[in-house]
Structure formats: structure tokens, C-alpha cells
Write an enzyme that holds these catalytic residues in place. Structure first.
Site, mmCIF file in Angstrom:
data_model
loop_
_atom_site.group_PDB
_atom_site.id
_atom_site.type_symbol
_atom_site.label_atom_id
_atom_site.label_comp_id
_atom_site.label_asym_id
_atom_site.label_seq_id
_atom_site.Cartn_x
_atom_site.Cartn_y
_atom_site.Cartn_z
ATOM 1 N N SER A 113 -15.329 -2.814 0.602
ATOM 2 C CA SER A 113 -14.190 -2.857 -0.317
ATOM 3 C C SER A 113 -14.389 -3.860 -1.447
ATOM 4 C CB SER A 113 -12.916 -3.132 0.477
ATOM 5 O OG SER A 113 -11.787 -2.926 -0.338
ATOM 6 N N HIS A 114 -13.468 -4.810 -1.564
ATOM 7 C CA HIS A 114 -13.473 -5.761 -2.681
ATOM 8 C C HIS A 114 -14.358 -6.970 -2.409
ATOM 9 C CE1 HIS A 114 -10.473 -6.448 0.333
ATOM 10 N NE2 HIS A 114 -10.674 -7.740 0.137
ATOM 11 N N ASP A 277 -10.906 -1.760 -7.430
ATOM 12 C CA ASP A 277 -11.750 -2.669 -6.650
ATOM 13 C C ASP A 277 -13.133 -2.075 -6.363
ATOM 14 O OD1 ASP A 277 -10.993 -0.772 -4.753
ATOM 15 O OD2 ASP A 277 -11.026 -2.216 -3.117
ATOM 16 N N ASP A 279 -14.647 -0.385 -3.992
ATOM 17 C CA ASP A 279 -14.820 0.998 -3.548
ATOM 18 C C ASP A 279 -13.789 1.953 -4.146
ATOM 19 O OD1 ASP A 279 -12.810 -0.250 -2.028
ATOM 20 O OD2 ASP A 279 -13.041 1.208 -0.412
ATOM 21 N N ASP A 281 -10.357 2.025 -4.166
ATOM 22 C CA ASP A 281 -9.074 2.434 -3.593
ATOM 23 C C ASP A 281 -7.897 1.550 -4.017
ATOM 24 O OD1 ASP A 281 -9.873 0.336 -2.018
ATOM 25 O OD2 ASP A 281 -9.661 1.382 -0.100
ATOM 26 N N ARG A 282 -8.175 0.363 -4.557
ATOM 27 C CA ARG A 282 -7.058 -0.498 -4.997
ATOM 28 C C ARG A 282 -6.841 -0.385 -6.496
ATOM 29 N NH1 ARG A 282 -7.352 -6.242 -1.650
ATOM 30 N NH2 ARG A 282 -7.448 -5.266 0.416
ATOM 31 N N LYS A 376 -5.888 5.236 -0.044
ATOM 32 C CA LYS A 376 -5.242 4.794 -1.269
ATOM 33 C C LYS A 376 -6.210 5.086 -2.404
ATOM 34 C CE LYS A 376 -6.506 0.146 0.109
ATOM 35 N NZ LYS A 376 -6.112 -0.719 1.201
#
Ligand code: G1P
Ligand code: ZN
Length: 543
Positions: A113-114, A277, A279, A281-282, A376
Site C-alpha cells: 500500500s502506502h 497512494d 497501490d 486505493d486511497r 476502495k
């Protein structure tokens, strides 16, 4: 070409959470580590013979090596086809979209992720099921158990596949198709949003900046915002995905997305700014000198959903994580919709979406999405906002002012204390818990406390119960103070303090959130001894 059986040993697999298994790159590079985990997944997900597996990641360091191993293992284990994004790239929402579109059995998504990327930073892997969503707890638990007694894995002995060339290739008796990483996702976005209206908006003197933070949304943002929506070149900044994310921390919030924040709060600022972010999703949404909290963003989307073609017939319901502000609840109430309050984590929305109970979901942690996929979706949120702006033709700040006038304003902030000693963090929560019996009926920060609890959730679809999801001090006027420990932090404990106060009077809607919440912040500290115990006089991150 033949399949090889490699003897291996059970390993310290760490329970994969919703975000899968996350470790330092060096751990993933140690002999057989990734292969062991992948075999544990394949041994735990049922009969996939003859089926398709989707594979892709956020492009971080070790992405390509991991994909080669996974493809060879998928071949040896009986999948008949692997769909992989070109260059090994697939954003998390795009992977979800592709799993659903091609009725794949599931997918392996490579991302942390982030979190920062590079040889000394993080790597991660997670398994998503055929619905396109993260594997539910029953599956992740089975994977974990399997890591404890695994003794062999299967891998095809063959050459690496060329990940940069699109096309269908045969490898060890199965088909490997290298697909355009963006086009299926872009097509889905085009089916949901009014691209003509957004093109017209961008052709006017409306200016925007999208910050891909050197991570996976670079190619998606460039293809969609600059390519399909004709925004001028340069609208997408930091659009080249890098293996180390440019040395940055691609978490779209006011602290880490400072380059974008400086632009939107600088001279001659554009009308709209957004970031996603690592990947994809944010999302973070900004106006000219204006920050939209993720909680408000969800509420505004819900209130304006019928302006967007994909949601023109209305939404079926809304879900938000417990710490997310109740702004969306007020919209749901006005629209006569159900609003669900779930524990933190996207997986809790899956059942509600599958059952058609909710269309829009959101978390205060910069996560927003809908039932178009089961993750998300950062860029989706950006396009949703652009669609609203294209129809309403008003600045972001005035859309929020109108919203608050109609529904009231939920002042909201999250204070994170990162890297706190674990025992001290436990004590902070214990201090609050110890007062659960005495607080109700008393006054704190000038408000009367209605009740206190440790949030627990019963899934309305499958009846599963999730306990201990955060300590809540609930006030009679709807204000809330919430304490919980992060489940994703990497060193020590992260305490999250969530503060919310409701203000109906529109004359009082123009305050800075930290000022509006000042009394609540003081009260939260004195009830928990947070600052004293953590040894910090201020939070590490405020959002
Ligand atoms: C954090 C966020 C949560 C999100 C998760 C995964 O978890 O708070 O909303 O679902 O990351 O992106 P936490 O560290 O709070 O457990
Ligand atoms: Zn992410």
C-alpha cells in the site's frame, strides 16, 4: 519443461490480515519465503484447476521477481491461465475490476500500500477472491495455518515470461496473457462517469493537479485524466511509477502529500487537487486552499450521487467504518437510506455490497469506494468529484459550505501517535476503559456523555461477530471521542485518537477543525493520559 517439487519447511508466516502479508523486502527475498506463502495460498483456496488467476502489483521493488515466481507456481499447481498486467503493474482496484470482469478464480496482488518501497523497505502480497475483494477471515486463517505445516511447493521449471510485451504466451502448458494494465479499468470508469461533462469542465479555465506520488496510479491517471479527458499534459505529477516510489511515502494525506498541498495552498492555486497512494486505493481531495476530510467526502458523494450517470437511479445504502464521522449518516437519513457502521477495514463492506445493501462505502483513512469493485478506489473517487464539479460548476469550498448548511457540520480530526511503546499504548486504552462505568452522565468538554463502549459488530449477512474494535466515548449531542490501536503499524504501537463534534449552526461552520475540537482534544488527553504515557507532547500525524 517440467514441474519441480521443492521440499520446504513450515515458516513463521505471520497471520495475513486484510492487507495480506507485509514484511521487509529482505524477508521476501530469503530462500523460498514468497514461494512458501504462495503455496500456502494455493493449498487453502479450494479447487481452481482449469481456472484463471490474476496477478499484478504496485510496481515496487521486487514486484517483477515475485510475479515470475507466482506465474511458474500457478502453472505447476493447476491454473490454466494467468492474467498479468503489463510490466507487472495492476493497481489494487484495477486488479479487483479484472478479477470480476474475467470471472477469474481469484488474484494475487503485490503491494504494501502506502508504505515506502525499495530494497530496504516493505513488500506485501494478498489474495483476493472471485468477487474481487480481499479474502475473508476464514480464508486468511486457513492460509496462515497452512504456513505452519507446509513441507513442499510446486514450481514449473521454465524461462521467465517477458512482462513488457502484451499478448498471450504459452508457459509450462498454461496460457499467460500479459494485458494492458489500464484499459479494463478505464473502460469501467467511462461506464460510470460523464466523461463528456468532465472534458468540458477541463476545457474551461478549470485547473487541476493529480499527484500519483511516483506510484501505481501514474499510468492510470495519465491515460484517463490526460488521455481520455484531455487535461493538459503535466496535470498528472509524479506520474512515473518508480521501484522506490521516488524515495517517498505515497500516503495521500496532508503530511505526506506535501508537494500537492503546497500547490493547492500556494499562490495561483488550481481549483482542484487530488492524490492517490502506492497501490491506488486511497484518495485525498483538495480544493483551492481547501481540504475535504475523507468523512465529508463520502457524505458529499452520497448527497450528489444522482448527478453521476453510474448512480443516477440512487444508491441503495451507505456504509462507513466506525471511526469515520457520522456526516454520511445524516445524508442517509435525509435520503431514507440505511447506513451501516462497521469496524475499521475494507473487508467489512464486502458482504454488504454483495447483498446489495450498500452502494457507497468509506473510511476516514482516505478510503472511498462503491460496489463497482470490491476494493476502495482512489482514482474512482477523483473522477466522482470531477463529475460533481462538472455538473454543479461551483468551487469545492462552496460545495462543502452548502453541504454543511443543509446537513450540519461534523468537525472531525484524527490524531496519530506512532511508534509508541506497546505497554504504554495498552495503558492509555486501559485508562479509558477503567472509566467506562463512571463517565456516562458527566460533562466533558462542555458536553454530556451519553455512553461508553468497546465497539463490537455483528455482520448482518453472515452473523459473524467482531469484538474490541475501538473504545468510544459517545456524547448526547452526537460528538464522539474514540481510541483504537492501529492494526497496520510496523514499529511499536500506533494509537489513533479520533475526535468529532457536531455543529448544526451554519454561522459556526467556518472554524478550523483543530480549533473547533480544542476542548475535545484536551479532554481526550486528560481522560487517557495519552501525552504523558506516550512521552509525546503532540501527535505524529494529524489528519
Ligand atoms: C488503516 C486504516 C484503515 C484501513 C487500513 C488498510 O488501518 O485506519 O481504515 O482500512 O489501514 O488500508 P489501522 O492502521 O488503523 O488498523
Ligand atoms: Zn493502499
Amino acid at each position: 519443461m517440467s514441474n519441480k517439487t521443492i521440499s520446504t519447511q513450515p515458516f513463521d508466516g505471520q497471520r495475513p490480515g486484510t492487507s495480506g502479508l507485509r514484511k521487509k523486502v529482505k524477508v521476501f527475498q530469503s530462500p523460498h519465503y514468497l514461494a512458501n506463502f504462495v503455496q500456502a495460498v494455493f493449498d487453502s483456496i479450494g479447487d481452481f484447476s482449469g481456472q484463471t488467476l490474476v496477478v499484478g502489483g504496485d510496481g515496487r521493488f521486487y514486484n517483477r521477481e515475485a510475479i515470475q515466481i507466482i506465474i511458474k507456481m500457478a502453472a505447476a499447481n493447476g491454473f490454466s491461465k494467468v492474467l498479468v498486467g503489463q510490466g507487472g503493474i495492476l493497481s489494487t482496484p484495477a486488479a479487483s475490476c479484472i478479477i470480476r470482469k474475467y470471472s477469474a478464480y481469484g488474484g494475487l496482488i503485490l503491494s504494501a500500500s502506502h508504505n515506502p518501497a525499495g530494497p530496504d523497505e516493505d513488500f506485501g502480497i494478498k489474495y483476493n477472491i472471485g468477487s474481487g475483494g480481499p479474502a475473508p477471515e476464514g480464508v486468511t486463517e486457513a492460509i496462515f495455518q497452512r504456513t505452519l505445516d507446509i513441507n513442499q511447493y510446486l514450481i514449473a521449471e521454465c524461462e521467465d515470461i517477458n512482462l513488457d510485451e502484451q499478448g498471450c504466451f504459452e508457459l509450462a502448458g498454461i496460457q499467460v496473457e500479459v494485458i494492458d494494465a489500464v484499459s479494463d479499468y478505464a473502460e469501467l470508469m467511462q461506464s460510470l462517469f460523464d466523461f463528456d461533462a468532465i472534458r468540458n469542465l477541463l476545457a474551461d479555465d478549470f485547473r487541476m493537479v493529480f499527484d500519483a506520488m511516483h506510484a501505481v496510479t501514474g499510468p492510470y491517471g495519465t491515460a484517463i485524466i490526460e488521455g481520455m479527458l484531455n487535461a493538459p499534459a503535466g496535470t498528472v505529477i509524479n506520474g512515473e511509477p518508480k521501484e522506490d516510489f521516488g524515495g517517498g511515502h505515497p500516503d495521500p494525506n496532508l503530511t505526506y502529500a506535501h508537494e500537492l498541498v503546497d500547490i493547492l495552498y500556494g499562490d495561483n492555486a488550481p481549483e482542484f487537487g487530488a492524490a492517490s497512494d502506492g497501490d491506488g486505493d486511497r484518495n485525498m481531495i483538495l480544493g483551492n486552499h481547501f481540504f475535504v476530510t475523507p468523512s465529508d467526502s463520502l457524505a458529499v458523494m452520497a448527497a450528489n450521487a444522482t448527478l453521476v450517470p453510474g448512480y443516477k437511479d440512487g444508491i441503495s445504502g451507505i456504509a462507513r467504518s466506525m471511526p469515520t464521522s457520522a456526516a454520511a449518516d445524516r445524508v442517509a437519513e435525509a435520503l431514507g437510506l440505511d447506513c451501516y457502521e462497521t469496524p475499521t477495514g475494507w473487508k467489512f463492506f464486502g458482504n454488504l455490497m454483495d447483498a446489495g445493501r450498500v452502494t457507497l462505502c468509506g473510511e476516514e483513512s482516505f478510503g472511498t469506494g462503491s460496489d463497482h469493485v470490491r476494493e476502495k478506489d482512489g482514482l474512482w473517487a477523483v473522477l466522482f468529484w470531477l463529475n460533481i464539479l462538472a455538473v454543479r460548476k461551483a468551487p469545492v469550498a462552496s460545495i462543502l459550505a452548502d453541504h454543511w448548511k443543509k446537513f450540519g457540520r461534523n468537525y472531525y480530526s484524527r490524531h496519530d501517535y506512532e511508534g509508541v511503546d506497546s505497554a504504554a499504548a495498552e495503558q492509555v486504552l486501559q485508562n479509558v476503559r477503567d472509566q467506562f462505568d463512571t463517565l456516562p452522565g458527566t460533562t466533558m468538554a462542555g458536553r454530556i456523555i451519553a455512553s461508553c463502549d468497546d465497539f463490537s459488530y455483528t455482520d448482518p449477512i453472515d452473523g459473524s461477530v467482531s469484538k474490541n474494535q475501538g473504545l468510544r466515548i459517545l456524547f448526547v449531542d452526537g460528538s464522539r471521542i474514540i481510541f483504537r490501536l492501529s492494526g497496520t503499524g510496523t514499529s511499536g504501537a500506533t494509537i489513533r485518537l479520533y475526535l468529532e463534534s457536531y455543529e448544526a449552526d451554519s454561522d459556526k461552520h467556518g472554524l478550523d477543525a483543530q480549533d473547533a475540537l480544542a476542548d475535545m482534544i484536551t479532554a481526550a488527553n486528560s481522560v487517557s493520559q495519552l501525552r504523558q504515557l506516550s512521552g509525546r507532547d503532540k501527535p505524529t500525524v494529524i489528519t
